[in-house]
Design a protein around this motif. Sequence first.
Motif: not given
Ligand SMILES: Nc1ncnc2c1ncn2[C@@H]1O[C@H](COP(=O)(O)OP(=O)(O)OP(=O)(O)O)[C@@H](O)[C@H]1O
Length: 103
Positions: A52, A59, A61-63, A67, A70-71
């Motif tokens: 994370e 990254s 920004d959204s990418n 995703k 992280k998933d």
């Molecule tokens: N840079 C990114 N680009 C695209 N999707 C993302 C990105 N960062 C997170 N996501 C997606 O958004 C959702 C939530 O992620 P988020 O970052 O809020 O929580 P996390 O990093 O998974 O956990 P935490 O809350 O402990 O930081 C997940 O499905 C994750 O894959």
Amino acid sequence: MKNEPHMRMHLGAAIIVLAAAAWLKLPIEGWLWILSAVAAVWVTELLNTAVERAVDLASPDSNHLAKVAKDAAAGAVLVASLYSAAIGVLVLGPPIWDRLFGG
Ligand SMILES: Nc1ncnc2c1ncn2[C@@H]1O[C@H](COP(=O)(O)OP(=O)(O)OP(=O)(O)O)[C@@H](O)[C@H]1O
């Protein structure tokens, strides 16, 4: 650790499970299963946190690849958690049942 609520939760769960194992005087095999389950959750949670943070750094920004990364890391924690829950039920369930309802 103080900024990671999931890790605090896992620490609390580990303390409860290890205390239960001690209270039930589990045989060595039971301890090995319980320790493997606790370690599986801790190792995957630490690696998930590392992924994370690294993804947020690389990254912000959204990418799509961010995703997926992280998933997948979160999926590893889920698999380890299901493994741990199964171990908990199979190893702690019978002796707890005996204590509560045994003769
Ligand atoms: N840079 C990114 N680009 C695209 N999707 C993302 C990105 N960062 C997170 N996501 C997606 O958004 C959702 C939530 O992620 P988020 O970052 O809020 O929580 P996390 O990093 O998974 O956990 P935490 O809350 O402990 O930081 C997940 O499905 C994750 O894959």
